[in-house]
Motif scaffolding. Structure first.
Motif, PDB file in Angstrom:
ATOM      1  N   PHE A 100     -63.639  53.648  92.451  1.00 50.03           N
ATOM      2  CA  PHE A 100     -62.679  52.998  91.559  1.00 50.03           C
ATOM      3  C   PHE A 100     -62.471  51.507  91.842  1.00 50.03           C
ATOM      4  O   PHE A 100     -62.178  50.738  90.926  1.00 50.03           O
ATOM      5  N   LYS A 101     -62.621  51.097  93.084  1.00 53.55           N
ATOM      6  CA  LYS A 101     -62.381  49.696  93.432  1.00 53.55           C
ATOM      7  C   LYS A 101     -63.649  48.855  93.296  1.00 53.55           C
ATOM      8  O   LYS A 101     -63.602  47.720  92.818  1.00 53.55           O
ATOM      9  N   PHE A 102     -64.783  49.455  93.713  1.00 56.88           N
ATOM     10  CA  PHE A 102     -66.032  48.681  93.725  1.00 56.88           C
ATOM     11  C   PHE A 102     -67.056  49.139  92.689  1.00 56.88           C
ATOM     12  O   PHE A 102     -68.058  48.453  92.480  1.00 56.88           O
ATOM     13  N   ASN A 103     -66.833  50.301  92.071  1.00 62.44           N
ATOM     14  CA  ASN A 103     -67.810  50.857  91.132  1.00 62.44           C
ATOM     15  C   ASN A 103     -69.201  50.796  91.747  1.00 62.44           C
ATOM     16  O   ASN A 103     -70.154  50.274  91.171  1.00 62.44           O
ATOM     17  N   SER A 104     -69.292  51.329  92.977  1.00 61.48           N
ATOM     18  CA  SER A 104     -70.500  51.166  93.767  1.00 61.48           C
ATOM     19  C   SER A 104     -70.972  52.515  94.320  1.00 61.48           C
ATOM     20  O   SER A 104     -70.538  53.573  93.869  1.00 61.48           O
ATOM     21  N   THR A 105     -71.879  52.454  95.276  1.00 62.76           N
ATOM     22  CA  THR A 105     -72.389  53.658  95.935  1.00 62.76           C
ATOM     23  C   THR A 105     -72.252  53.492  97.447  1.00 62.76           C
ATOM     24  O   THR A 105     -72.065  52.374  97.954  1.00 62.76           O
ATOM     25  N   ARG A 106     -72.371  54.590  98.156  1.00 64.63           N
ATOM     26  CA  ARG A 106     -72.281  54.525  99.614  1.00 64.63           C
ATOM     27  C   ARG A 106     -73.355  53.608 100.199  1.00 64.63           C
ATOM     28  O   ARG A 106     -73.085  52.828 101.118  1.00 64.63           O
TER      29      ARG A 106
ATOM     30  N   THR B  40     -63.755  40.908 109.041  1.00 67.43           N
ATOM     31  CA  THR B  40     -64.284  41.143 107.695  1.00 67.43           C
ATOM     32  C   THR B  40     -64.481  42.635 107.465  1.00 67.43           C
ATOM     33  O   THR B  40     -64.562  43.418 108.418  1.00 67.43           O
ATOM     34  N   GLY B  41     -64.554  43.034 106.209  1.00 73.78           N
ATOM     35  CA  GLY B  41     -64.762  44.458 105.952  1.00 73.78           C
ATOM     36  C   GLY B  41     -64.719  44.822 104.485  1.00 73.78           C
ATOM     37  O   GLY B  41     -64.631  43.957 103.604  1.00 73.78           O
ATOM     38  N   ILE B  42     -64.751  46.134 104.244  1.00 71.68           N
ATOM     39  CA  ILE B  42     -64.839  46.649 102.874  1.00 71.68           C
ATOM     40  C   ILE B  42     -64.345  48.090 102.865  1.00 71.68           C
ATOM     41  O   ILE B  42     -64.369  48.774 103.893  1.00 71.68           O
ATOM     42  N   GLY B  43     -63.889  48.554 101.707  1.00 75.12           N
ATOM     43  CA  GLY B  43     -63.430  49.936 101.577  1.00 75.12           C
ATOM     44  C   GLY B  43     -64.570  50.929 101.703  1.00 75.12           C
ATOM     45  O   GLY B  43     -65.669  50.692 101.192  1.00 75.12           O
ATOM     46  N   THR B  44     -64.308  52.034 102.403  1.00 82.35           N
ATOM     47  CA  THR B  44     -65.372  53.020 102.649  1.00 82.35           C
ATOM     48  C   THR B  44     -65.067  54.418 102.106  1.00 82.35           C
ATOM     49  O   THR B  44     -65.943  55.282 102.121  1.00 82.35           O
ATOM     50  N   SER B  45     -63.849  54.651 101.647  1.00 80.38           N
ATOM     51  CA  SER B  45     -63.531  55.983 101.109  1.00 80.38           C
ATOM     52  C   SER B  45     -64.174  56.147  99.736  1.00 80.38           C
ATOM     53  O   SER B  45     -64.448  55.159  99.041  1.00 80.38           O
ATOM     54  N   ASP B  46     -64.414  57.383  99.339  1.00 76.09           N
ATOM     55  CA  ASP B  46     -65.011  57.631  98.018  1.00 76.09           C
ATOM     56  C   ASP B  46     -64.136  57.057  96.915  1.00 76.09           C
ATOM     57  O   ASP B  46     -64.639  56.565  95.904  1.00 76.09           O
ATOM     58  N   SER B  47     -62.815  57.093  97.122  1.00 76.63           N
ATOM     59  CA  SER B  47     -61.888  56.543  96.134  1.00 76.63           C
ATOM     60  C   SER B  47     -62.114  55.037  95.960  1.00 76.63           C
ATOM     61  O   SER B  47     -62.215  54.535  94.837  1.00 76.63           O
TER      62      SER B  47
END
Length: 390
Positions: A110-116, A99-106
């Protein structure tokens, strides 16, 4: 000194199958999975169970037939994905949820409209939930290649604390240079305080032709799992090639790294995957291409005939290829012609060879490659010219 083991995580049936037009049915996947198990891979990523009923069925069936390797199912950091993967993997002797999730600022923007901060929360939640179903949980930090190292280290530390046993550091877009990717792995080894509780894994894409180099740089710098595919197949320009990384580690013993792969099955496995997917292997592909052990230059041919190691660093038999190929072309010399003529029954003297060679050159200028039947024809022409040939 005994070699340290690098685990081979094969994703031919998941990432490899994402090639347009290369869809496999469940029966084909089962045959390939059993071959991968026989080949000696440590982990088989069998599919993405929630993506379709067909993929769920394939993962479920593969989990039941694989006897030695860990069987892995991919998920997003989504509870439903994880539940479905866990269900599909119920029959596995050694199940793993990936399992996992994108971690780059991009990806975050742009993909999650989220924060670190929110990404770390989602990552931890996903790992903790997966851990309620299986003991072995791998976490992928998608686009890790373009993720800030300090933030990536924070993510890794948090998911290890949550129970992750493997950390996948993907160069998702194939952007990294080998030195850069190796430095990223080294940074994590030195800056994630609980890193000894997890295995670092390389998952490199080949957009710039650097997937194999990046994976090798990764294990040199402390990673102990390589994620790869047979023939390097995969989305866009493909993934790290299993046969390449295996043979690089084996041909460089000073690295003190090796795998459990039975290399004598590499060529036949390559052919099986190529034929099943309808995806030809390029002739100049390293290790398993048709020309990998073929020689057409006269200088090279003479050297190989005298001693194979003059132009070959791998014994073809070590990867399941019968023998080196001496290919006759207009660039071939007398030694190669004599060698091939002997193979088809003609023991030529030096004087006979001189005559036959001139006829051979005339023939070779017309044809791209001179075959065994052509040698018989060339000899017959020379006989008509009253050259005595036994």
């Amino acid at each position: 000194m005994s070699n340290e083991k690098v685990q081979i995580f094969d994703t031919t049936l998941r990432d490899g199958e994402q090639v347009p037009g290369c869809k496999l049915n469940t029966e084909q996947k089962l045959v390939i999975a059993e071959r991968l198990d026989l080949l000696g891979v440590d982990v088989i990523e069998a599919g993405f169970p929630i993506s379709s009923p067909g993929d769920f069925k394939s993962v479920e069936q593969i989990a039941k037939v694989v006897k030695n390797a860990t069987v892995c199912g991919l998920t997003r950091a989504v509870k439903k994905d994880i539940e479905v993967a866990a269900e599909a993997l119920k029959g596995a002797v050694k199940p793993r949820i990936h399992t996992g999730i994108g971690t780059s600022d991009s990806h975050i923007k742009f993909k999650f409209n989220s924060t670190r901060e929110q990404i770390i929360e989602r990552a931890v939640e996903a790992v903790k939930y997966a851990k309620t179903f299986v003991e072995d949980v791998e976490f992928y930090a998608e686009d890790a290649g373009r993720t800030d190292n300090a933030f990536l280290a924070q993510v890794c530390e948090a998911v290890i604390k949550a129970g992750a046993t493997v950390l996948n550091i993907p160069d998702t877009t194939g952007y990294c240079l080998p030195e850069e990717y190796g430095a990223k792995i080294k940074y994590l080894r030195n800056n994630v305080k609980n890193i000894d509780k997890a295995i670092l894994s390389c998952h490199c894409h080949n957009d710039l032709g650097l997937a194999t180099a990046n994976s090798i740089s990764g294990v040199i710098n402390g990673a102990r799992q390589i994620e790869c595919t047979i023939n390097g197949i995969g989305e866009r320009a493909g993934n790290t090639s299993l046969e390449e990384v295996v043979m690089i580690l084996r041909q460089h013993p000073t690295l003190n790294l090796d795998t459990n792969i039975n290399s004598k099955l590499l060529y036949s496995t390559s052919k099986m995957v190529s034929e099943s997917m309808g995806m030809p292997v390029q002739p100049n592909k390293a290790i398993v291409g048709a020309n990998a052990f073929a020689h057409s230059s006269g200088i090279h041919q003479d050297g190989v005939i005298k001693n194979r190691e003059t132009y070959e660093i791998i014994d073809p038999a070590d990867v399941g290829v019968t023998e080196s190929a001496i290919v006759l072309t207009a660039r071939s010399g007398r030694a190669a012609l004599a060698y091939r003529a002997k193979k088809v029954g003609y023991e030529l003297t030096k004087l006979q060879l001189d005559v036959v060679y001139q006829e051979f050159l005339r023939f070779a200028d017309i044809k791209k490659e001179v075959l065994d039947d052509d040698i018989h024809q060339i000899i017959e022409v020379c006989k008509l010219k009253e050259v005595k040939i036994a």
